[in-house]
Scaffold this active site. Structure first.
Site, PDB file in Angstrom:
ATOM      1  CG  HIS A 198      -5.749  -4.937   8.677  1.00  0.00           C
ATOM      2  ND1 HIS A 198      -4.425  -5.105   9.070  1.00  0.00           N
ATOM      3  CD2 HIS A 198      -6.341  -6.145   8.844  1.00  0.00           C
ATOM      4  CE1 HIS A 198      -4.247  -6.354   9.462  1.00  0.00           C
ATOM      5  NE2 HIS A 198      -5.391  -7.007   9.329  1.00  0.00           N
ATOM      6  CG  HIS A 204      -2.799  -9.472  12.232  1.00  0.00           C
ATOM      7  ND1 HIS A 204      -3.834  -9.453  13.142  1.00  0.00           N
ATOM      8  CD2 HIS A 204      -3.379  -9.332  11.020  1.00  0.00           C
ATOM      9  CE1 HIS A 204      -4.987  -9.337  12.497  1.00  0.00           C
ATOM     10  NE2 HIS A 204      -4.727  -9.250  11.203  1.00  0.00           N
ATOM     11  CG  HIS A 247      -2.900  -9.829   6.080  1.00  0.00           C
ATOM     12  ND1 HIS A 247      -3.851 -10.831   6.081  1.00  0.00           N
ATOM     13  CD2 HIS A 247      -3.200  -9.039   7.140  1.00  0.00           C
ATOM     14  CE1 HIS A 247      -4.690 -10.658   7.076  1.00  0.00           C
ATOM     15  NE2 HIS A 247      -4.319  -9.568   7.736  1.00  0.00           N
ATOM     16  CD  GLU A 253      -8.696  -8.011  12.502  1.00  0.00           C
ATOM     17  OE1 GLU A 253      -9.073  -7.495  13.579  1.00  0.00           O
ATOM     18  OE2 GLU A 253      -7.760  -8.818  12.426  1.00  0.00           O
ATOM     19  CE1 TYR A 305      13.492  11.685   2.985  1.00  0.00           C
ATOM     20  CE2 TYR A 305      15.333  10.342   2.217  1.00  0.00           C
ATOM     21  CZ  TYR A 305      14.213  11.121   1.951  1.00  0.00           C
ATOM     22  OH  TYR A 305      13.834  11.333   0.641  1.00  0.00           O
ATOM     23  CE1 TYR A 333      10.273  21.364   2.147  1.00  0.00           C
ATOM     24  CE2 TYR A 333      11.330  19.218   2.023  1.00  0.00           C
ATOM     25  CZ  TYR A 333      11.423  20.607   2.116  1.00  0.00           C
ATOM     26  OH  TYR A 333      12.654  21.179   2.178  1.00  0.00           O
TER      27      TYR A 333
END
Length: 210
Positions: free
Chosen positions: A88, A151, A90, A69, A109, A205
């Protein structure tokens, strides 16, 4: 950031079951490219020598091959100068939602922590392809995290510490959203105006950046 931190973060994700085996990949930006985890090496076997330094033209000198990737990491770094570290993964809950090809809406939120009023799901494309990079970059517009259809999850931040916090937060939100879907009831979604307030407050914040 350095290779030691990259290895430590990768193993942490494995221990937390966010990644398993050799799944997922991590990187951080360097002066002339980026450092990325290798292809097909089990995460628990990773060491500093395994990490692969890549140039933005896709070349590398390490004996081990970079993650399959690598193109996504490279393309995100070229497009987003504000991103200096990428995770990345899974993870179970985020990936489950990604396999439904749906965005995570503003049911809570804290969705704002990813940068917007939802967590988008990038359209599916074969892993390692230019099309997948394009789809992910589009889904990351004004965001620091997105799902990848069928994915997984990808997060981009200023450093690995922040990226790790956001990865865990999105996975937790995914778990909560799946519980709502499982109930058969529709969540009450926050309005765009309310989410604008939340996005601003979280930025003010410096949430997740400490």
């Amino acid at each position: 950031m350095n290779k030691k931190e990259l290895v430590k973060t990768t193993k942490y994700l494995n221990n937390k079951n966010i990644n398993r085996g050799s799944s997922g990949n991590l990187s951080y930006r360097t002066t002339n490219g980026f450092m990325i985890t290798p292809s097909s090496i089990p995460n628990d076997k990773l060491n500093e020598k395994s990490c692969v330094q890549m140039a933005f033209d896709g070349t590398y000198k390490n004996k081990l091959k970079p993650s399959t990737e690598w193109r996504i990491h490279r393309d995100i770094y070229l497009k987003r100068k504000d991103i200096c570290a990428i995770i990345h993964a899974h993870p179970t809950f985020s990936t489950a939602i990604a396999c439904m090809n749906i965005d995570i809406p503003p049911f809570h939120y804290m969705i704002a922590v990813a940068g917007g009023d939802n967590v988008r799901c990038a359209r599916y494309a074969t892993f390692g392809t230019e099309q997948l990079s394009k789809n992910v970059i589009k889904a990351l517009d004004n965001r620091n995290a997105c799902l990848m259809a069928n994915h997984g999850l990808i997060v981009g931040e200023k450093n690995l510490k922040f990226a790790l916090k956001l990865t865990e937060e999105v996975e937790n939100l995914s778990k909560q959203y799946l519980q709502i879907l499982k109930s058969g009831k529709k969540p009450v979604l926050l309005s765009k105006n309310e989410m604008k307030k939340n996005i601003k407050k979280i930025k003010d914040y410096n949430y997740g950046k400490i």
